[in-house]
Design a protein around this motif. Structure first.
Motif, PDB file in Angstrom:
ATOM      1  N   LYS A 206       0.815  -1.216   0.000  1.00 53.62           N
ATOM      2  CA  LYS A 206       0.000   0.000   0.000  1.00 53.62           C
ATOM      3  C   LYS A 206       0.851   1.269   0.000  1.00 53.62           C
ATOM      4  CE  LYS A 206      -4.272  -1.707   2.128  1.00 53.62           C
ATOM      5  NZ  LYS A 206      -5.019  -1.630   0.861  1.00 53.62           N
ATOM      6  N   SER A 207       0.344   2.238  -0.753  1.00 56.48           N
ATOM      7  CA  SER A 207       0.882   3.603  -0.753  1.00 56.48           C
ATOM      8  C   SER A 207       0.379   4.336   0.487  1.00 56.48           C
ATOM      9  CB  SER A 207       0.406   4.332  -2.004  1.00 56.48           C
ATOM     10  OG  SER A 207      -1.009   4.469  -1.951  1.00 56.48           O
ATOM     11  N   ALA A 208       0.788   5.590   0.626  1.00 61.29           N
ATOM     12  CA  ALA A 208       0.319   6.398   1.753  1.00 61.29           C
ATOM     13  C   ALA A 208      -1.206   6.515   1.748  1.00 61.29           C
ATOM     14  CB  ALA A 208       0.957   7.785   1.704  1.00 61.29           C
ATOM     15  N   ASN A 209      -1.797   6.674   0.576  1.00 61.92           N
ATOM     16  CA  ASN A 209      -3.250   6.784   0.476  1.00 61.92           C
ATOM     17  C   ASN A 209      -3.920   5.478   0.890  1.00 61.92           C
ATOM     18  OD1 ASN A 209      -5.755   8.112  -0.382  1.00 61.92           O
ATOM     19  ND2 ASN A 209      -5.725   6.632  -2.073  1.00 61.92           N
ATOM     20  N   GLY A 210      -3.355   4.357   0.433  1.00 59.68           N
ATOM     21  CA  GLY A 210      -3.922   3.059   0.791  1.00 59.68           C
ATOM     22  C   GLY A 210      -3.824   2.773   2.279  1.00 59.68           C
ATOM     23  N   VAL A 211      -2.696   3.139   2.875  1.00 62.56           N
ATOM     24  CA  VAL A 211      -2.526   2.930   4.314  1.00 62.56           C
ATOM     25  C   VAL A 211      -3.527   3.781   5.092  1.00 62.56           C
ATOM     26  CG1 VAL A 211      -0.975   3.368   6.256  1.00 62.56           C
ATOM     27  CG2 VAL A 211      -0.142   2.145   4.248  1.00 62.56           C
ATOM     28  N   ALA A 212      -3.754   5.015   4.641  1.00 64.33           N
ATOM     29  CA  ALA A 212      -4.731   5.874   5.310  1.00 64.33           C
ATOM     30  C   ALA A 212      -6.123   5.229   5.282  1.00 64.33           C
ATOM     31  CB  ALA A 212      -4.760   7.244   4.648  1.00 64.33           C
ATOM     32  N   LYS A 213      -6.485   4.644   4.154  1.00 61.41           N
ATOM     33  CA  LYS A 213      -7.784   3.946   4.065  1.00 61.41           C
ATOM     34  C   LYS A 213      -7.820   2.755   5.014  1.00 61.41           C
ATOM     35  CE  LYS A 213      -8.727   5.205  -0.759  1.00 61.41           C
ATOM     36  NZ  LYS A 213      -8.858   4.687  -2.158  1.00 61.41           N
ATOM     37  N   GLY A 214      -6.687   2.015   5.070  1.00 63.82           N
ATOM     38  CA  GLY A 214      -6.623   0.863   5.943  1.00 63.82           C
ATOM     39  C   GLY A 214      -6.756   1.234   7.406  1.00 63.82           C
ATOM     40  N   PHE A 215      -6.106   2.350   7.807  1.00 65.98           N
ATOM     41  CA  PHE A 215      -6.160   2.755   9.199  1.00 65.98           C
ATOM     42  C   PHE A 215      -7.552   3.245   9.606  1.00 65.98           C
ATOM     43  CE2 PHE A 215      -1.794   1.964   9.538  1.00 65.98           C
ATOM     44  CZ  PHE A 215      -1.383   2.150  10.849  1.00 65.98           C
ATOM     45  N   LYS A 216      -8.388   3.544   8.632  1.00 65.78           N
ATOM     46  CA  LYS A 216      -9.785   3.867   8.926  1.00 65.78           C
ATOM     47  C   LYS A 216     -10.640   2.599   8.937  1.00 65.78           C
ATOM     48  CE  LYS A 216     -13.661   6.750   7.378  1.00 65.78           C
ATOM     49  NZ  LYS A 216     -14.667   5.652   7.355  1.00 65.78           N
ATOM     50  N   HIS A 217     -10.401   1.722   7.957  1.00 63.65           N
ATOM     51  CA  HIS A 217     -11.258   0.551   7.764  1.00 63.65           C
ATOM     52  C   HIS A 217     -10.968  -0.569   8.761  1.00 63.65           C
ATOM     53  CE1 HIS A 217     -13.624  -2.420   5.538  1.00 63.65           C
ATOM     54  NE2 HIS A 217     -12.571  -3.220   5.525  1.00 63.65           N
ATOM     55  N   TYR A 218      -9.701  -0.877   8.992  1.00 65.90           N
ATOM     56  CA  TYR A 218      -9.367  -2.060   9.783  1.00 65.90           C
ATOM     57  C   TYR A 218      -9.874  -1.992  11.226  1.00 65.90           C
ATOM     58  CZ  TYR A 218      -6.351  -3.343   5.836  1.00 65.90           C
ATOM     59  OH  TYR A 218      -5.867  -3.667   4.591  1.00 65.90           O
ATOM     60  N   PRO A 219      -9.743  -0.859  11.922  1.00 69.04           N
ATOM     61  CA  PRO A 219     -10.308  -0.836  13.282  1.00 69.04           C
ATOM     62  C   PRO A 219     -11.825  -0.966  13.296  1.00 69.04           C
ATOM     63  CG  PRO A 219      -9.436   1.329  12.667  1.00 69.04           C
ATOM     64  CD  PRO A 219      -8.980   0.371  11.627  1.00 69.04           C
ATOM     65  N   GLU A 220     -12.473  -0.499  12.233  1.00 67.56           N
ATOM     66  CA  GLU A 220     -13.933  -0.618  12.165  1.00 67.56           C
ATOM     67  C   GLU A 220     -14.359  -2.068  12.058  1.00 67.56           C
ATOM     68  OE1 GLU A 220     -15.050   1.803   8.857  1.00 67.56           O
ATOM     69  OE2 GLU A 220     -14.863   3.702   9.966  1.00 67.56           O
ATOM     70  N   ILE A 221     -13.679  -2.841  11.194  1.00 63.88           N
ATOM     71  CA  ILE A 221     -14.086  -4.253  11.058  1.00 63.88           C
ATOM     72  C   ILE A 221     -13.632  -5.074  12.264  1.00 63.88           C
ATOM     73  CG2 ILE A 221     -14.178  -4.149   8.542  1.00 63.88           C
ATOM     74  CD1 ILE A 221     -11.534  -5.695   8.462  1.00 63.88           C
TER      75      ILE A 221
END
Length: 243
Positions: free
Chosen positions: A166-181
């Motif tokens: 993941k790029s910086a943008n992808g990591v930012a999405k992951g840091f939002k999505h992963y704690p939610e799931i």
């Protein structure tokens, strides 16, 4: 159970050099008594879709035998990334080595549109069992799709294992999505990302672990290879940068 996230800087298209680099990180993981080690997406080649056709091989490739030797000798499950050949085309795969078992393969089931010219999807979600915990592998893009984590939860997964590039943008999405799931499904989420050049972007690391309440337990930085190890029983975290 001790889960180890391995953050690596792959050598573009060089499987032999990457195997050596993997073994170096595995030495640290084994010395920390890891039960499970996960590497980033396509870790043995780097994330290089345009090279995947010439680099793809079969899961039974003897070049990979050393991983089984390490797994057997240390009672550790090892997950590495590699493009694999199939009757329908090249797949983005995770090759899984478990102690004294036949190696298994999980292939990315949901491809990003940019990957469609180079890869074909896998079809089956597998569930691993390590130390009596059920673990669902996920590979990069699909790990951000709600239906993938929902399927993993339905299958009884207690740990969601996201192997990514993941790029910086992808990591930012992951840091939002992963704690939610993690919170939604009461499921620990583990993300292993690479660092360094990948195709047309830069991998930015920040490999991380969230507990089943969605709390960030620990992460690595943006620039260094290293391991992040969490004890699921005690929540103890170990971070090691590797020069």
């Amino acid at each position: 159970m001790k889960i180890c996230v391995a953050q690596i800087r792959p050598f573009k298209g060089d499987i032999d050099r990457n195997i050596v680099a993997h073994k170096r990180l595995l030495d640290h993981a084994v010395s920390s008594q890891a039960d499970l080690v996960v590497f980033p997406e396509l870790s043995l080649t780097g994330y290089e879709p345009k090279l995947a056709n010439q680099l793809a091989t079969y899961p039974a490739d003897e070049k990979l035998d050393n991983f089984q030797v390490i797994s057997d000798a240390n009672q550790v499950t090892i997950c590495v990334g590699l493009p694999t050949l199939s009757d329908s085309g090249v797949r983005i795969s995770m090759i899984i080595f478990q102690p004294n078992q036949s190696r298994r393969t999980y292939s990315k089931r949901r491809l990003h549109e940019d990957e469609l010219p180079y890869f074909v999807p896998g079809h089956e979600q597998i569930i691993l069992t390590v130390r009596n915990k059920k673990i669902a592998p996920a590979i990069c893009y699909e790990s951000l799709l709600p239906e993938h984590s929902a399927d993993a939860s339905t299958a009884g997964a207690q740990v969601y294992l996201a192997s990514v590039a993941k790029s910086a943008n992808g990591v930012a999405k992951g840091f939002k999505h992963y704690p939610e799931i993690a919170q939604k499904y009461s499921m620990m989420v583990v993300m292993s990302n690479c660092i360094g050049p990948c195709d047309d972007f830069e991998g930015v690391g920040k490999s991380a672990v969230w507990n089943s309440n969605g709390m960030l337990m620990g992460q690595l930085d943006e620039t260094n290879e290293g391991i992040l190890l969490i004890d699921t029983d005690t929540s103890e975290i170990l971070r090691t940068n590797i020069e």
